[in-house]
Write a protein that holds these residues in place. Structure first.
Motif, PDB file in Angstrom:
ATOM      1  N   GLY A 308       0.820  -1.211   0.000  1.00 38.43           N
ATOM      2  CA  GLY A 308       0.000   0.000   0.000  1.00 38.43           C
ATOM      3  C   GLY A 308       0.850   1.256   0.000  1.00 38.43           C
ATOM      4  O   GLY A 308       0.559   2.229  -0.727  1.00 38.43           O
ATOM      5  N   ASP A 309       1.915   1.255   0.795  1.00 43.37           N
ATOM      6  CA  ASP A 309       2.828   2.402   0.819  1.00 43.37           C
ATOM      7  C   ASP A 309       3.490   2.599  -0.543  1.00 43.37           C
ATOM      8  O   ASP A 309       3.685   3.740  -1.001  1.00 43.37           O
ATOM      9  CB  ASP A 309       3.905   2.206   1.892  1.00 43.37           C
ATOM     10  N   TYR A 310       3.839   1.487  -1.193  1.00 42.77           N
ATOM     11  CA  TYR A 310       4.491   1.562  -2.506  1.00 42.77           C
ATOM     12  C   TYR A 310       3.537   2.134  -3.553  1.00 42.77           C
ATOM     13  O   TYR A 310       3.936   2.972  -4.373  1.00 42.77           O
ATOM     14  CB  TYR A 310       4.958   0.164  -2.923  1.00 42.77           C
ATOM     15  N   ILE A 311       2.283   1.708  -3.532  1.00 45.22           N
ATOM     16  CA  ILE A 311       1.292   2.247  -4.469  1.00 45.22           C
ATOM     17  C   ILE A 311       1.189   3.764  -4.310  1.00 45.22           C
ATOM     18  O   ILE A 311       1.184   4.516  -5.298  1.00 45.22           O
ATOM     19  CB  ILE A 311      -0.085   1.587  -4.244  1.00 45.22           C
ATOM     20  N   ARG A 312       1.126   4.221  -3.076  1.00 46.68           N
ATOM     21  CA  ARG A 312       1.003   5.667  -2.842  1.00 46.68           C
ATOM     22  C   ARG A 312       2.246   6.426  -3.309  1.00 46.68           C
ATOM     23  O   ARG A 312       2.134   7.494  -3.938  1.00 46.68           O
ATOM     24  CB  ARG A 312       0.725   5.929  -1.358  1.00 46.68           C
ATOM     25  N   SER A 313       3.421   5.893  -3.043  1.00 47.98           N
ATOM     26  CA  SER A 313       4.646   6.585  -3.455  1.00 47.98           C
ATOM     27  C   SER A 313       4.792   6.600  -4.969  1.00 47.98           C
ATOM     28  O   SER A 313       5.221   7.605  -5.557  1.00 47.98           O
ATOM     29  CB  SER A 313       5.878   5.947  -2.797  1.00 47.98           C
ATOM     30  N   GLU A 314       4.424   5.493  -5.634  1.00 48.00           N
ATOM     31  CA  GLU A 314       4.489   5.433  -7.091  1.00 48.00           C
ATOM     32  C   GLU A 314       3.482   6.392  -7.731  1.00 48.00           C
ATOM     33  O   GLU A 314       3.755   6.991  -8.769  1.00 48.00           O
ATOM     34  CB  GLU A 314       4.212   3.999  -7.560  1.00 48.00           C
ATOM     35  N   THR A 315       2.315   6.545  -7.105  1.00 52.37           N
ATOM     36  CA  THR A 315       1.299   7.463  -7.628  1.00 52.37           C
ATOM     37  C   THR A 315       1.826   8.903  -7.623  1.00 52.37           C
ATOM     38  O   THR A 315       1.655   9.642  -8.601  1.00 52.37           O
ATOM     39  CB  THR A 315       0.017   7.372  -6.786  1.00 52.37           C
ATOM     40  N   VAL A 316       2.486   9.281  -6.542  1.00 48.03           N
ATOM     41  CA  VAL A 316       3.062  10.629  -6.450  1.00 48.03           C
ATOM     42  C   VAL A 316       4.187  10.809  -7.474  1.00 48.03           C
ATOM     43  O   VAL A 316       4.240  11.807  -8.204  1.00 48.03           O
ATOM     44  CB  VAL A 316       3.586  10.896  -5.025  1.00 48.03           C
TER      45      VAL A 316
END
Length: 330
Positions: A308-316
Motif C-alpha cells: 500500500g505504501d508503494y502504491i502511494r509513493s508510485e502514484t506521487v
C-alpha cells in the motif's frame, strides 16, 4: 471435599468454560474461507508475463488455501477495465485483481476520469513481481554508452528517436523520466508492445527503444543491439555487465514495471493476511523464483502495508513525471 477445595474446583471450571466460550467466539468471527475457487482478474491479455506469474504461483497458493486460482483476463484502458471489476466485486476474498503500475498508480494522472480510486477502492495483498526495462540502441547510431547517447541527443536531437511499448505504459513513462533527468528531448514513438519496438530497433528503423528484457535479451547478447543501461535500482543477473541508468550518469533514476495483487476494499483483514501468507510463501519457493525469473521478472513479495505504501509513493512519483511531460490519455 472441603469447602475451599469445592470453591477452587468451581473457579477452575468457570475459567475453563470462559476460555472455551472465548475460543468459540473467535472461531465464529473467523470467516469460513475460501469456500470456492478464487478468481484472479488479470488486467492484460492472455499469454503475457502477468498470466505467467499467476500460473507460476497458482499451484502453490492453491495447495496452501485448498481452492484453485482461476484466471480471468480483462484487458483494456491500461488496466482500468479489469480493476474496475475487482473494485465492484463482493469483498469475500473470492475475487482478486492482478494489477500493474499503470492501473494502480499512474492512470489517475493519465486519464481525465477513472472508474475507481486505486487507494480507497482496494485492499493491497502483496506486491508480486518487478520488471526491469533496458534502454537499447542500434549500433549505427554511433553512441556506445549512455553518456555518449545523452551527449548526442543534446547535440543532434533530430537524430534520436525512441520506441516504447505504448502510450501510458510503464515503458512510456520510463522514457519520459529518462528525458527529464537527462535534460534531453527525444521523439517518442508508441508501439503496440515492447516486442515490435525491439524488432524495429533491431532493423534500424528506429535508433532507440525501451523494452522489457525478454524482447531484447537475445539481440543484446548477439551484439545486434547495444544495451546502454537497465532501469532498475540494481543490475540484473541476465545482463551483469550493463550498468543501471543511475550508475551510468543519472543518480537517483529508477523505473520498473510491477505487478501486485489487490482485493476489494472491504475484504476482511483475516482473509487478506491468509492470502498474503500463501502468496509470499509461493514467491519465496526457489523453484517458483526460478520460473518467474525465467520470464524476465524479479519476484518481489511484500506485506500488505508495504505494498500500500508503494502504491502511494508510485502514484506521487509518476504523477509528477506525467504532468512535466504533459501526457494525457482519453
Amino acid at each position: 471435599m472441603t469447602a475451599p477445595t469445592r470453591r477452587h474446583a468451581l473457579r477452575a471450571t468457570l475459567a475453563a468454560a470462559a476460555l472455551l466460550a472465548l475460543h468459540g467466539t473467535a472461531a465464529a468471527q473467523e470467516p469460513a474461507w475460501p469456500t470456492k475457487p478464487i478468481r484472479v482478474i488479470v488486467t492484460f491479455p492472455p499469454g503475457g508475463s502477468s498470466d505467467a506469474i499467476v500460473r507460476a504461483i497458482g499451484p502453490h497458493v492453491s495447495a496452501k488455501l485448498g481452492q484453485p486460482l482461476v484466471i480471468e483476463n480483462r484487458p483494456g484502458a491500461g488496466g482500468n477495465i479489469g480493476l474496475a471489476a475487482v473494485a465492484k466485486a463482493e469483498p469475500d476474498g473470492h475475487t482478486l485483481g492482478l494489477g500493474a503500475a499503470g492501473g494502480l498508480s499512474a492512470n489517475v494522472s493519465l486519464y481525465p476520469q477513472m472508474p475507481y480510486d486505486p487507494v480507497k477502492d482496494f485492499k493491497p495483498v502483496s506486491l508480486v513481481a518487478m520488471i526491469p526495462f533496458v534502454l537499447v540502441g542500434h549500433p549505427s547510431l554511433g553512441a556506445r554508452t549512455q553518456a555518449e547517447l545523452i551527449a548526442l541527443a543534446k547535440r543532434e536531437p533530430a537524430k534520436v528517436s525512441l520506441g516504447h511499448g505504448g502510450n501510458g505504459t510503464a515503458m512510456h513513462l520510463t522514457a519520459s523520466l529518462f528525458e527529464q533527468m537527462a535534460g534531453v528531448k527525444i521523439t517518442q514513438i508508441a508501439y503496440r508492445g515492447s516486442g515490435p519496438a525491439a524488432v524495429d530497433a533491431l532493423a534500424g528503423q528506429i535508433p532507440l527503444a525501451v523494452t522489457d528484457l525478454p524482447a531484447a535479451l537475445q539481440h543484446v547478447r548477439a551484439g545486434k543491439l547495444i544495451a546502454y543501461s537497465v532501469t532498475s535500482a540494481k543490475r540484473v543477473p541476465a545482463l551483469p555487465d550493463v550498468p543501471t541508468v543511475a550508475e551510468a550518469g543519472l543518480p537517483g533514476y529508477e523505473s520498473v514495471g510491477w505487478f501486485g495483487i489487490v482485493a476489494p476494499a472491504a475484504t476482511p483483514d483475516a482473509i487478506v493476511n491468509k492470502l498474503n501468507a500463501a502468496i509470499v510463501d509461493a514467491l519465496n519457493d526457489p523453484a517458483i523464483q526460478a520460473s518467474v525469473r525465467n520470464i524476465g521478472v524479479e519476484p518481489a513479495p511484500s506485506t500488505p502495508k508495504a505494498f500500500g505504501d508503494y502504491i502511494r509513493s508510485e502514484t506521487v512519483k509518476w504523477g509528477q513525471v506525467i504532468r512535466n511531460a504533459g501526457i494525457k490519455l482519453e
